[in-house]
Design an enzyme around this catalytic site. Structure first.
Site, PDB file in Angstrom:
ATOM      1  N   THR A   2       0.843  -1.196   0.000  1.00 22.04           N
ATOM      2  CA  THR A   2       0.000   0.000   0.000  1.00 22.04           C
ATOM      3  C   THR A   2       0.874   1.240   0.000  1.00 22.04           C
ATOM      4  OG1 THR A   2      -1.923   0.962   1.068  1.00 22.04           O
ATOM      5  CG2 THR A   2      -0.137   0.301   2.512  1.00 22.04           C
ATOM      6  N   CYS A 160       3.073   2.809  -8.842  1.00 25.02           N
ATOM      7  CA  CYS A 160       3.176   1.559  -8.073  1.00 25.02           C
ATOM      8  C   CYS A 160       1.975   0.646  -8.346  1.00 25.02           C
ATOM      9  CB  CYS A 160       3.258   1.877  -6.581  1.00 25.02           C
ATOM     10  SG  CYS A 160       3.321   0.417  -5.533  1.00 25.02           S
TER      11      CYS A 160
END
Length: 181
Positions: A2, A160
């Site tokens: 995350t 990402c």
């Protein structure tokens, strides 16, 4: 993994995170809430790492906040001590980012409590991207803390693969209670 980002500017601290939960290379959930309010809405906290581990750590951290009447630094140090010495807790794999109206800290399972430079926190798989973006925005714009957090998370989500753009943002303004941004 995350991405969690926290920025402090002009008496405000904002923290945000994406909502992606991954299992290996598969997205299991896209709308997890990884940033939450603790201790009578006076503390905001976010996690990167295993979801179940993070909930355990949130509970432990909130208990320490209660025990130490909301003293963020003391609660963080005590949690880090427990995390490092407790056999069951030692196996937990997560990082916590915590902030109140005075301090911003990273708590690790190694027993570290880190107060970052410039009160800028960025953890998780997208942390380096978000940190670079937030730092550039802090140094080159007059944006508010919450706007810097949001823009940094969007940039990290673009780069990402373990970070999405379903964001949760919380903010504390001075001595006021946090508000959802």
């Amino acid at each position: 993994m995350t991405t969690i980002v926290s920025v402090r500017r002009d008496g405000k601290v904002a923290m945000g995170g994406d909502g992606q939960v991954s299992l290996g290379n598969t997205v299991m959930k896209g709308n997890a809430r990884k940033v939450r309010r603790l201790y009578h809405n006076k503390v905001i906290a976010g996690f990167a790492g295993g979801t179940a581990d993070a909930f355990t750590l949130f509970e432990r951290f909130e208990a320490q906040l209660e025990k130490h009447q909301g003293n963020l630094v003391r609660a963080a140090v005590e949690l880090a001590k427990d995390w490092r010495t407790d056999r069951a807790l030692r196996r937990l794999e997560a990082l916590l980012a915590v902030a109140d109206n005075k301090a911003s800290l990273i708590i690790t399972g190694n027993g570290d409590v880190i107060e970052p430079e410039n009160s800028l926190i960025a953890i998780g798989s997208g942390g380096p991207y978000a940190q670079a973006a937030a730092r550039a925005l802090l140094e080159n714009t007059e944006l508010e803390a919450s706007d810097i957090v949001k823009k940094s998370l969007v940039i990290a989500g673009d780069i990402c693969v373990f970070t999405n753009q379903n964001l949760t943002l919380e903010e504390i303004d001075g001595t006021q209670t946090p508000s959802t941004v």
